[in-house]
Design a protein around this motif. Structure first.
Motif, PDB file in Angstrom:
ATOM      1  N   LEU A  81       4.427 -10.936 -16.770  1.00 59.95           N
ATOM      2  CA  LEU A  81       4.697 -10.062 -17.908  1.00 59.95           C
ATOM      3  C   LEU A  81       6.027  -9.344 -17.720  1.00 59.95           C
ATOM      4  O   LEU A  81       6.522  -9.197 -16.613  1.00 59.95           O
ATOM      5  N   ASN A  83       6.964  -6.246 -17.994  1.00 64.58           N
ATOM      6  CA  ASN A  83       7.045  -5.013 -17.202  1.00 64.58           C
ATOM      7  C   ASN A  83       6.368  -5.178 -15.843  1.00 64.58           C
ATOM      8  O   ASN A  83       5.947  -4.204 -15.229  1.00 64.58           O
ATOM      9  N   ALA A  85       3.673  -5.374 -14.399  1.00 65.81           N
ATOM     10  CA  ALA A  85       2.234  -5.099 -14.350  1.00 65.81           C
ATOM     11  C   ALA A  85       1.633  -5.436 -12.991  1.00 65.81           C
ATOM     12  O   ALA A  85       0.611  -6.107 -12.900  1.00 65.81           O
ATOM     13  N   LEU A  86       2.276  -4.956 -11.928  1.00 67.12           N
ATOM     14  CA  LEU A  86       1.698  -5.129 -10.596  1.00 67.12           C
ATOM     15  C   LEU A  86       0.557  -4.129 -10.427  1.00 67.12           C
ATOM     16  O   LEU A  86       0.524  -3.101 -11.091  1.00 67.12           O
ATOM     17  N   PHE A  87      -0.377  -4.458  -9.520  1.00 64.20           N
ATOM     18  CA  PHE A  87      -1.485  -3.550  -9.269  1.00 64.20           C
ATOM     19  C   PHE A  87      -1.000  -2.493  -8.275  1.00 64.20           C
ATOM     20  O   PHE A  87      -0.760  -2.806  -7.113  1.00 64.20           O
ATOM     21  N   PRO A  88      -0.860  -1.242  -8.706  1.00 60.32           N
ATOM     22  CA  PRO A  88      -0.161  -0.245  -7.893  1.00 60.32           C
ATOM     23  C   PRO A  88      -0.888   0.133  -6.608  1.00 60.32           C
ATOM     24  O   PRO A  88      -0.273   0.600  -5.669  1.00 60.32           O
ATOM     25  N   HIS A  89      -2.203  -0.082  -6.585  1.00 61.61           N
ATOM     26  CA  HIS A  89      -2.965   0.324  -5.404  1.00 61.61           C
ATOM     27  C   HIS A  89      -3.171  -0.823  -4.432  1.00 61.61           C
ATOM     28  O   HIS A  89      -3.961  -0.720  -3.516  1.00 61.61           O
ATOM     29  N   MET A  90      -2.469  -1.928  -4.658  1.00 61.88           N
ATOM     30  CA  MET A  90      -2.592  -3.061  -3.744  1.00 61.88           C
ATOM     31  C   MET A  90      -1.210  -3.401  -3.188  1.00 61.88           C
ATOM     32  O   MET A  90      -0.202  -3.202  -3.870  1.00 61.88           O
ATOM     33  N   PRO A 131       3.698  -1.622  -4.475  1.00 64.61           N
ATOM     34  CA  PRO A 131       4.694  -1.796  -5.548  1.00 64.61           C
ATOM     35  C   PRO A 131       5.700  -0.652  -5.648  1.00 64.61           C
ATOM     36  O   PRO A 131       6.867  -0.895  -5.930  1.00 64.61           O
ATOM     37  N   LYS A 132       5.272   0.596  -5.411  1.00 64.04           N
ATOM     38  CA  LYS A 132       6.233   1.693  -5.589  1.00 64.04           C
ATOM     39  C   LYS A 132       7.310   1.668  -4.509  1.00 64.04           C
ATOM     40  O   LYS A 132       8.338   2.327  -4.652  1.00 64.04           O
ATOM     41  N   ASN A 136      13.271  -3.094  -7.969  1.00 64.63           N
ATOM     42  CA  ASN A 136      12.946  -3.812  -9.201  1.00 64.63           C
ATOM     43  C   ASN A 136      12.992  -5.311  -9.017  1.00 64.63           C
ATOM     44  O   ASN A 136      12.144  -6.033  -9.534  1.00 64.63           O
ATOM     45  N   LYS A 139       9.957  -6.356  -7.189  1.00 62.14           N
ATOM     46  CA  LYS A 139       8.792  -6.303  -8.080  1.00 62.14           C
ATOM     47  C   LYS A 139       8.760  -7.534  -8.966  1.00 62.14           C
ATOM     48  O   LYS A 139       7.711  -8.142  -9.169  1.00 62.14           O
ATOM     49  N   ARG A 146       3.045 -14.025  -8.137  1.00 65.00           N
ATOM     50  CA  ARG A 146       1.642 -13.940  -8.550  1.00 65.00           C
ATOM     51  C   ARG A 146       1.340 -14.978  -9.635  1.00 65.00           C
ATOM     52  O   ARG A 146       0.266 -15.564  -9.669  1.00 65.00           O
ATOM     53  N   ASN A 163      14.105  -6.609 -16.993  1.00 67.05           N
ATOM     54  CA  ASN A 163      14.146  -5.309 -16.323  1.00 67.05           C
ATOM     55  C   ASN A 163      14.831  -5.334 -14.970  1.00 67.05           C
ATOM     56  O   ASN A 163      14.606  -4.465 -14.155  1.00 67.05           O
TER      57      ASN A 163
ATOM     58  N   ILE B 178      -1.783  -3.777 -16.791  1.00 65.18           N
ATOM     59  CA  ILE B 178      -2.207  -4.004 -15.408  1.00 65.18           C
ATOM     60  C   ILE B 178      -3.572  -4.687 -15.392  1.00 65.18           C
ATOM     61  O   ILE B 178      -3.800  -5.630 -14.640  1.00 65.18           O
ATOM     62  N   SER B 279      -0.010   6.614 -11.177  1.00 66.74           N
ATOM     63  CA  SER B 279       0.271   5.214 -11.474  1.00 66.74           C
ATOM     64  C   SER B 279       1.019   4.527 -10.334  1.00 66.74           C
ATOM     65  O   SER B 279       1.124   3.321 -10.302  1.00 66.74           O
ATOM     66  N   LEU B 280       1.528   5.294  -9.404  1.00 66.64           N
ATOM     67  CA  LEU B 280       2.182   4.764  -8.209  1.00 66.64           C
ATOM     68  C   LEU B 280       3.333   3.821  -8.519  1.00 66.64           C
ATOM     69  O   LEU B 280       3.666   2.954  -7.732  1.00 66.64           O
ATOM     70  N   GLY B 281       3.930   3.987  -9.690  1.00 68.28           N
ATOM     71  CA  GLY B 281       5.112   3.185 -10.024  1.00 68.28           C
ATOM     72  C   GLY B 281       4.846   1.725 -10.255  1.00 68.28           C
ATOM     73  O   GLY B 281       5.642   0.872  -9.903  1.00 68.28           O
ATOM     74  N   ALA B 282       3.710   1.408 -10.858  1.00 65.52           N
ATOM     75  CA  ALA B 282       3.371   0.002 -11.072  1.00 65.52           C
ATOM     76  C   ALA B 282       4.189  -0.595 -12.196  1.00 65.52           C
ATOM     77  O   ALA B 282       4.805  -1.637 -12.071  1.00 65.52           O
TER      78      ALA B 282
END
Lengths: 426, 285
Positions: A81, A83, A85-90, A131-132, A136, A139, A146, A163, B178, B279-282
């Motif tokens: 996608l 933007n 759309a990565l999973f931020p907590h992984m 991801p953070k 860019n 990412k 993925r 982006n 997401i 959101s941790l910058g996703a």
């Protein structure tokens, strides 16, 4: 048999119609670029194929199976996608591994596949980052990894270079075709950048205002755009468009257009179509790409035999114009804008039309000096093969380029007349 | 560091100190009170110098209040347990019901959706006393008065709207892209809810849960009307400190300290979830 086929797909939100009966077929292994201005419905179309947007009307088939109402997880499509759309907590690793985990692969298989794709995309060193913590570019590569990792037969890429910064975009534009070829998938690539579209697509589909305006090879679309709208999407600076409704001249069998004191002969089907349109009182437009136009430099001119390949004269080699058949028009030089490798000149004809002319900077001479010598008035030349004639209220092309044989047959016949006409104005 | 910088630093620290003293002084004073007898608390002028005694805590924990008028039973520890059990169970039920509901309100447009959400919110601004009389009559009829189930049910009036609305806004802040990406990767709706939506809304869920716990813990009127002695939380149980021989300030202070502890510990634990970035910058932007 098309691998992916969209059958009269429509999408409405309330009364607003975003897509209007789009029908499109993509062959297995083909790279199809969907190109158009923003708001044209490209992303919506892609999201409908991916299954995250419902289809208002029509059907989608992949490999002969109707997937119109399948949930996204049942489609097995790889999607990157716009933007990311990565999973931020992984971590990046877990992000890339998500499609494999869903396919219940063993841990060692997952590790192998992720490492391999990460190496290919040069993100192996950041797999443990969240991801953070990624730039860019990283990412974007993670999102791409993925989409690719499970080797999906169908890959949807929604403006993946939008982006990222200019340098990376340039690199990726060179790299992507190789990656996509290696993936071996059928690819649908959405972009707003005409250079990307020309570089990546086996075919390009032009989507504007929810309608598919043209589908064809990059060459077809650049050289024979279906309408003025399509022609204006490609090229920088954009194509010159002149209103020539009043400039049609007939002389027996001969149909030609006048512009800036020059005479542009029309041949074959175009001539026939223009004659009919003129009689029906339709509007007519002439299109010439800025890079198809050259100045007439001193020491040469139409009919002086430079077309015989004698090796002298500016523009020789890269200049495709056969000088003996060139149309010559007079114009007033208004400004010259140097752009790196090229300079773009802004001129006006005696009718008051604006003309842009784009030439390689190292070719010919300085248009300013040329203009100074001639008190602002210069002569431009272009090949009559390079013109496009559009007609009607929507500015559709009058006739698809007549086959080469027809043009050759008429070319000689009109050549003489052109030369004479050109000599007169010169 | 220059002189100006040092001055600024000191002033900054001083300002923080003043704020901290201002907010923590009542608690500090109550902590001091809990270590004194009624006489030393009430002497004039008040003094910070005294011999600390632990009688107050002892009375609360053993449940025997010794006064001049004689010995009195204090079910304080039972009240404390009731408070904890009622609040924790209410928040748990509200989370189980409220988080999926909040997700539905955040993600899907459905008929009467906004009306239902607003009706749930309106429970928060209906005065409790208005609903209590009919509620207690209904409860007596169906046999829910003076039961944990009945109280937990009523406590949903406090917890559910809070959790629903706070968590909803957190879900709305998570880009649906997401979740779409997770589903495209091959996971079904339930997996994307459990592994994407809930972990990403965790700071919001923790905040809402903590607030709901505090509100439930502090509730007084519902428990006062609907619960009798053995189901009463500390807020109602504290009335017992107003005895025939006077108000037992020492015990009240000790009771306050003991009843603050559970929420304080919970807040300290939940804090790390509260400050976790959302959101941790996703998604870029």
């Amino acid at each position: 048999m098309d691998y992916l086929s969209l059958n009269r797909i429509s999408k409405s939100f309330g009364k607003e119609k975003l897509l209007d009966e789009v029908t499109l077929g993509v062959a297995q292994g083909e790279n199809l670029v969907i190109f158009g201005p923003s708001g044209g419905g490209k992303t919506v179309l892609l999201r409908m194929i991916a299954g995250v947007e419902t289809v208002t009307q029509g059907s989608i088939e992949v490999g002969g199976r109707d997937i119109t109402f399948d949930p996204p997880e049942a489609r097995g499509i790889g999607v990157a996608l716009q933007n990311f759309a990565l999973f931020p907590h992984m971590t990046a690793f877990d992000n890339i591994a998500a499609p494999l985990a869903a396919r219940k692969k063993s841990q060692s298989e997952i590790t192998d596949a992720v490492q391999k794709i990460a190496k290919l995309l040069k993100i192996a060193q950041v797999l443990h980052h969240f991801p953070k913590q990624l730039s860019n570019g990283q990412k974007q590569r993670t999102a791409l990894a993925r989409a690719l990792v499970a080797r999906p037969p169908l890959l949807l890429l929604d403006d993946p270079l939008r982006n990222v910064d200019a340098k990376l975009r340039f690199e990726m534009r060179l790299e992507l075709p190789r990656l996509l070829r290696e993936a071996g998938a059928t690819v649908i690539y959405v972009t707003q950048d005409y250079r990307e579209a020309l570089a990546l697509g086996d075919r390009i589909a032009i989507l504007m205002g929810g309608k598919l305006l043209q589908i064809g090879t990059p060459r077809d679309i650049y050289e024979q755009p279906a309408s003025i709208k399509v022609a204006q999407l490609f090229g920088d600076p954009t194509i010159n468009i002149f209103d020539v409704t009043q400039a049609v001249r007939e002389n027996g069998q001969d149909v030609h257009l006048t512009l800036g004191g020059g005479v542009i002969p029309l041949a074959g089907a175009t001539a026939k179509a223009v004659r009919q349109a003129a009689h029906a009182g339709k509007k007519l437009w002439l299109g010439i790409r800025p890079e198809a136009i050259d100045f007439v430099w001193p020491g040469e001119g139409p009919g002086q035999g430079t077309g015989e390949g004698s090796g002298q004269g500016p523009g020789q080699g890269t200049n495709q114009i056969a000088h003996k058949n060139a149309v010559v028009i007079a114009a007033k030089l208004e400004a010259v804008n140097p752009l790196n490798e090229r300079h773009v000149s802004f001129l006006t004809t005696q009718e008051g039309h604006d003309i842009l002319c784009s030439r390689p900077a190292d070719e010919g001479g300085d248009p300013n000096q040329l203009a100074e010598a001639a008190k602002g008035q210069v002569k431009l030349q272009f090949s009559p093969d390079k013109i496009l004639v559009f007609g009607g209220d929507d500015g559709e092309i009058m006739a698809h380029h007549d086959d080469a044989a027809a043009r050759d047959a008429t070319g000689d016949a009109t050549g003489g007349a052109t030369r004479d006409a050109a000599m007169v104005t010169a | 560091m220059g002189g100006g910088a040092i001055l600024r630093y000191s002033l900054h620290r001083l300002a923080i100190l003043l704020v901290v003293v201002f907010f923590l002084f009542p608690i500090f004073w109550i902590a001091l009170m809990s270590l004194q007898t009624n006489e030393s608390i009430l002497r004039i002028p008040p003094s910070m110098v005294f011999t600390p005694i632990f009688d107050n805590y002892q009375a609360l924990i053993t449940g025997k209040l010794i006064t001049q008028a004689g010995s009195l039973d204090l079910p304080f520890m039972k009240n404390l347990f009731n408070s904890f059990f009622l609040s924790a169970a209410s928040v748990a039920v509200a989370l189980i019901l409220g988080v999926p509901a909040a997700y539905a309100f955040a993600r899907f447009k459905f008929r009467l959706g906004e009306n239902i959400a607003f009706t749930l919110l309106s429970f928060r601004f209906a005065p409790p006393l208005l609903v209590l009389l009919p509620l207690s009559l209904i409860y007596q009829t169906i046999g829910l008065d003076n039961s944990y189930v009945g109280l937990i049910w009523v406590y949903q009036l406090i917890c559910l709207p809070l959790i629903l609305w706070v968590v909803r806004s957190y879900f709305e802040d998570i880009s649906p892209e997401i979740e779409h990406a997770y589903r495209i990767a091959g996971h079904n709706w339930g997996q994307s809810f459990l592994r994407i939506a809930i972990p990403l809304a965790r700071p919001g869920i923790a905040a809402a849960g903590l607030l709901a716990f505090i509100f439930a813990w502090n509730n007084f009127v519902f428990a006062l009307i609907l619960a009798s002695a053995d189901k009463q939380p500390v807020t109602v149980g504290a009335l017992a400190f107003v005895t025939a021989s006077g108000i037992q300030y020492g015990q009240i202070a000790a009771a306050i300290i003991l009843s603050i502890l559970p929420t304080l510990l919970l807040a300290l634990y939940a804090q790390r979830y509260l400050v976790e970035g959302l959101s941790l910058g996703a998604v870029k932007g």
